[in-house]
Design a protein around this motif. Structure first.
Motif, short mmCIF file in Angstrom:
data_model
loop_
_atom_site.label_atom_id
_atom_site.label_comp_id
_atom_site.label_asym_id
_atom_site.label_seq_id
_atom_site.Cartn_x
_atom_site.Cartn_y
_atom_site.Cartn_z
N PRO A 136 0.83 -1.21 0.00
CA PRO A 136 0.00 0.00 0.00
C PRO A 136 0.86 1.25 0.00
CG PRO A 136 0.16 -0.84 2.22
CD PRO A 136 0.89 -1.83 1.34
N PRO A 137 0.23 2.39 -0.29
CA PRO A 137 0.99 3.64 -0.19
C PRO A 137 1.52 3.81 1.24
CG PRO A 137 -1.11 3.99 -1.29
CD PRO A 137 -1.14 2.60 -0.75
N LEU A 138 2.77 4.22 1.31
CA LEU A 138 3.39 4.37 2.63
C LEU A 138 2.92 5.67 3.28
CD1 LEU A 138 7.02 3.24 1.76
CD2 LEU A 138 5.13 1.88 2.66
N PRO A 139 2.82 5.68 4.59
CA PRO A 139 2.42 6.92 5.28
C PRO A 139 3.39 8.03 4.99
CG PRO A 139 2.33 5.03 6.77
CD PRO A 139 3.00 4.57 5.53
N GLU A 151 13.76 3.30 1.85
CA GLU A 151 14.20 3.79 3.15
C GLU A 151 13.11 3.69 4.23
OE1 GLU A 151 17.25 4.72 3.86
OE2 GLU A 151 17.91 4.35 1.82
N TYR A 152 11.93 3.22 3.86
CA TYR A 152 10.83 3.19 4.84
C TYR A 152 11.04 2.09 5.87
CZ TYR A 152 6.22 2.83 6.90
OH TYR A 152 5.18 2.76 7.80
N LYS A 153 10.78 2.43 7.10
CA LYS A 153 10.88 1.47 8.21
C LYS A 153 9.61 1.56 9.04
CE LYS A 153 13.50 0.44 12.41
NZ LYS A 153 14.62 0.87 13.27
N GLY A 154 8.88 0.48 9.12
CA GLY A 154 7.67 0.48 9.92
C GLY A 154 6.63 -0.48 9.37
N TRP A 155 5.44 -0.37 9.94
CA TRP A 155 4.33 -1.26 9.58
C TRP A 155 3.41 -0.58 8.58
CZ3 TRP A 155 3.99 -6.27 11.24
CH2 TRP A 155 4.85 -6.66 12.26
N THR A 156 2.89 -1.38 7.65
CA THR A 156 1.96 -0.86 6.66
C THR A 156 0.53 -1.07 7.15
OG1 THR A 156 1.70 -2.95 5.46
CG2 THR A 156 3.58 -1.54 4.87
N GLN A 157 -0.42 -0.50 6.41
CA GLN A 157 -1.82 -0.82 6.65
C GLN A 157 -2.13 -2.18 6.01
OE1 GLN A 157 -3.01 2.71 4.36
NE2 GLN A 157 -4.36 1.36 3.19
N VAL A 158 -3.34 -2.62 6.12
CA VAL A 158 -3.72 -3.92 5.54
C VAL A 158 -3.67 -3.83 4.01
CG1 VAL A 158 -5.53 -5.66 5.41
CG2 VAL A 158 -5.19 -4.40 7.54
N HIS A 159 -3.05 -4.84 3.40
CA HIS A 159 -3.04 -4.89 1.93
C HIS A 159 -3.21 -6.34 1.49
CE1 HIS A 159 1.20 -6.40 1.65
NE2 HIS A 159 1.29 -5.77 2.83
N VAL A 171 -2.87 -9.01 4.57
CA VAL A 171 -1.73 -9.07 5.49
C VAL A 171 -1.39 -7.65 5.97
CG1 VAL A 171 -0.76 -11.14 4.44
CG2 VAL A 171 -0.07 -8.88 3.60
N VAL A 172 -0.61 -7.60 7.05
CA VAL A 172 0.02 -6.38 7.54
C VAL A 172 1.50 -6.63 7.52
CG1 VAL A 172 0.25 -4.78 9.47
CG2 VAL A 172 -1.96 -5.85 9.01
N THR A 173 2.25 -5.75 6.90
CA THR A 173 3.66 -6.01 6.62
C THR A 173 4.56 -5.06 7.39
OG1 THR A 173 3.11 -6.79 4.40
CG2 THR A 173 5.39 -6.13 4.78
N TYR A 174 5.64 -5.66 7.91
CA TYR A 174 6.69 -4.85 8.54
C TYR A 174 7.82 -4.70 7.53
CZ TYR A 174 10.46 -3.35 11.60
OH TYR A 174 11.48 -2.64 12.17
N ASN A 228 -15.58 -7.29 11.51
CA ASN A 228 -16.20 -6.94 10.24
C ASN A 228 -15.09 -6.60 9.24
OD1 ASN A 228 -17.65 -5.87 8.10
ND2 ASN A 228 -19.11 -4.81 9.43
N ARG A 229 -14.89 -7.47 8.25
CA ARG A 229 -13.79 -7.28 7.29
C ARG A 229 -14.00 -6.04 6.41
NH1 ARG A 229 -12.19 -10.34 10.41
NH2 ARG A 229 -10.98 -12.25 10.11
N ASP A 230 -15.22 -5.58 6.29
CA ASP A 230 -15.46 -4.39 5.47
C ASP A 230 -14.88 -3.13 6.09
OD1 ASP A 230 -16.82 -5.96 3.65
OD2 ASP A 230 -18.79 -5.59 4.58
N TRP A 231 -14.52 -3.19 7.36
CA TRP A 231 -13.99 -2.01 8.05
C TRP A 231 -12.48 -1.86 7.88
CZ3 TRP A 231 -16.83 -2.35 13.46
CH2 TRP A 231 -18.21 -2.17 13.24
N LEU A 232 -11.81 -2.86 7.32
CA LEU A 232 -10.35 -2.81 7.23
C LEU A 232 -9.90 -1.59 6.43
CD1 LEU A 232 -9.55 -6.60 6.62
CD2 LEU A 232 -9.56 -5.32 8.79
N ASN A 233 -8.88 -0.92 6.96
CA ASN A 233 -8.26 0.28 6.36
C ASN A 233 -9.15 1.52 6.44
OD1 ASN A 233 -5.83 -0.93 5.74
ND2 ASN A 233 -6.47 -1.53 3.68
N ARG A 234 -10.34 1.38 6.99
CA ARG A 234 -11.18 2.57 7.18
C ARG A 234 -10.77 3.27 8.49
NH1 ARG A 234 -17.40 1.00 6.52
NH2 ARG A 234 -17.54 3.24 6.99
N THR A 235 -11.04 4.55 8.55
CA THR A 235 -10.72 5.28 9.78
C THR A 235 -11.79 5.03 10.84
OG1 THR A 235 -11.89 7.25 9.02
CG2 THR A 235 -9.54 7.09 8.50
#
Length: 593
Positions: A136-139, A151-159, A171-174, A228-235
């Motif tokens: 996913p797009p990185l923060p 150079e990104y270091k950290g956890w991503t959102q669900v992709h 998955v959630v990726t480090y 609820n899987r429909d909520w993934l990645n939502r705020t």
């Protein structure tokens, strides 16, 4: 019939006692219910917070282990050699894959480990054959200087990761950049992915009883895992628009909604990751745990109320039966026929009431005569007080004319004396009013003393000491002047010293006004003082004008009639030292009494 019963004392006492007992019972039950609700709510919150701490521990263990695994891989020679070698051999790739399998095999929560070289002549090595990682797009932590992917270091959102072996997987990726050990140059990236289902199983496998909506949020308030899987990645605010936005503390509680539909929002921050666990507990959950206590409370209160109501009805019937008989006698009584008596059967308050009722007829007759006599004497005293003053209207008009003629003749003393006399008579008329302000009564006394001072100039002096705060208070009219007149007339008798002083002073204390008239005259002998007090205290039907002291007695009787026995005159005297007359009247607020 029902209306008649409602108007009886039996009905009122029964209802009053039942209500008096019902209110404490209901209050006790309500307080008990509130206490049970608070205890249940506190227990649920504590259990929920403990559950979230356990979840936090499990998630933190997994994520920390993955980060440590990545650090371990970065330092391995196989990884460094593969990322720095141009066109690495198949054996090098096999060594890397073997290392990844050895690390991931005992850890079921690792879905994939990927080694991504920066070199274009080397391919990405993955634990599972990768079709599309769909990173996913990185923060964007710095909008002016975005961090590059390498150079990104950290956890991503669900992709959604697509592999040849398992197909599509959320998955959630480090992600962690890799630098060469010698030159510290960027040579690639290591990613480790956790299945979202693994996080979801941790959220659902907890000791938060009856809590369904448990959410895991990343730093950007995006949902990483939920039932609820429909909520993934939502705020969070898109899922719960009216949830309080300020969850700034590490952990705590807040409320969402109002009334019976409100929910308790519990949140806990996972250390180091800065992820948040959110759970919502509906208010109905607290209510369900208190229904048993509420049922027992209602049952106990209802049973107690029925027993108490029966006892109250029996008790009220026993107490009110004599009163009902007395009421019946009074209802059937005629004015000219004595009221019939009722036998007295007890010595308590009801028995005393029956005794008083039996003697009611005689008391009523006596009270009627006393009321008639007091009203007659009150009118007679007020009439005598008015008659004692010279108040023809034409007289003070004539005096006013004499005053102006004296002024024209420059006879100021005569004009002043006539003016005081005119004011004295004008106040005495005063449209027949019985009360006036203290200031008016004092001015009336001053006019009188001014006239007396003109008659015997230089032989006496009077001092008025009046507190300002009582000047607008109301008091009975024509009481000060007769007392001053009595002091002047009797003080001169056998007085050797031609100088004679008087003093009128007032004081206000505890809603009362005290007036004192004292002099330094000849005083009154003890025997005469006793006789004087006896005369002014005589009942109206025993007093004769020959007794004298009409002014004192008139004032004394008027004060007691209008203010009560406590307002009568208090006279004290000492031979050759003077006499003091005092009376105290209550301060009456509002209109003239």
């Amino acid at each position: 019939m029902l209306k008649q019963f409602r108007s009886t004392l039996k009905y009122k006492l029964s209802v009053l006692l039942i209500v008096a007992i019902l209110i404490p019972l209901l209050t006790f039950g309500f307080v008990l219910y509130l206490m049970a609700s608070d205890i249940s709510e506190d227990k649920t919150k504590d259990a929920g917070m403990n559950g979230m701490k356990q979840i936090s521990t499990n998630i933190e263990f997994i994520t920390q282990d993955i980060e440590n695994t990545v650090i371990f891989l970065i330092g391995q020679d196989e990884i460094q050699s593969y990322l720095t070698t141009s066109n690495p051999s198949v054996s090098q790739q096999a060594e890397v894959i073997s290392l990844l399998i050895d690390l991931a095999m005992p850890k079921s929560y690792i879905f994939d480990i990927s080694i991504i070289p920066n070199r274009s002549d080397s391919e990405t090595l993955s634990l599972n054959p990768m079709i599309d990682a769909n990173y996913p797009p990185l923060p964007n932590r710095n909008q002016f200087n975005p961090i590059p992917f390498q150079e990104y270091k950290g956890w991503t959102q669900v992709h959604n990761m697509q592999t040849a072996s398992y197909g599509n997987k959320n998955v959630v990726t480090y992600m962690h950049p890799v630098r060469s050990i010698g030159q510290f140059d960027s040579i690639g990236m290591i990613t480790v992915s956790i299945p979202e289902s693994e996080l979801s199983s941790i959220l659902l496998d907890n000791n938060i009883s009856n809590v369904e909506n448990v959410l895991l949020l990343n730093e950007q308030q995006q949902i990483l895992s939920a039932k609820n899987r429909d909520w993934l990645n939502r705020t969070l605010t898109s899922v719960y628009p009216n949830i309080p936005p300020a969850l700034t503390q590490q952990s705590g509680f807040t409320e969402r909604g109002e009334g019976l539909t409100r929910e308790t929002v519990m949140y806990f921050t996972i250390p180091q990751l800065n992820w948040k666990l959110i759970s919502l507990v509906p208010y109905d959950q607290y209510m369900s745990e208190n229904r048993y206590v509420l049922f027992l409370t209602i049952a106990a209160a209802s049973g107690a109320l029925l027993c108490i109501s029966a006892l109250i009805i029996f008790f009220v019937q026993w107490v009110t039966k004599p009163l009902q008989k007395v009421t019946q006698h009074l209802r059937e009584a005629e004015p000219d026929i004595p009221i019939p008596t009722y036998p007295r059967k007890s010595v308590d308050e009801v028995g005393l009431f029956i005794h008083s009722y039996n003697s009611l007829s005689d008391r009523i007759a006596i009270l009627k005569e006393q009321v008639k006599m007091k009203e007659a004497w009150k009118k007679q005293l007020d009439l005598r007080a008015l008659q004692a003053q010279i108040n023809p209207h034409f007289l003070y008009n004539t005096l006013s004319s004499i005053k102006w003629k004296a002024l024209l003749e420059k006879q100021d003393d005569i004009a002043s004396m006539v003016g005081s006399l005119s004011n004295l008579l004008r106040f005495s008329l005063n449209k027949g009013m019985e009360f006036c302000e203290v200031q008016q009564e004092v001015e009336h006394a001053k006019h009188y003393t001014k006239i007396q001072a003109s008659r015997v100039p230089g032989q006496f002096e009077i001092q008025f000491v009046i507190e300002e705060q009582i000047l607008d208070r109301q008091m009975l009219k024509l009481v000060l002047q007769p007392l001053i007149e009595n002091a002047i007339q009797h003080g001169f008798k056998e007085k050797k010293d031609p100088r004679y002083d008087y003093r009128l002073c007032t004081i206000e204390l505890d809603q009362h006004m005290t007036f004192t008239i004292e002099d330094n005259g000849v005083g009154i002998e003890s025997a005469n003082l006793v006789e004087l007090k006896r005369i002014i205290q005589l009942p109206m039907d025993q007093y004769q004008l020959e007794f004298g002291h009409y002014g004192l007695r008139n004032v004394h009787q008027r004060l007691m009639l209008h203010y009560g026995p406590e307002a009568g005159l208090q006279v004290s005297s000492t031979i050759n030292n003077g006499t003091k007359v005092t009376f105290t009247i209550p301060i009456i607020e509002g209109e003239t009494p």
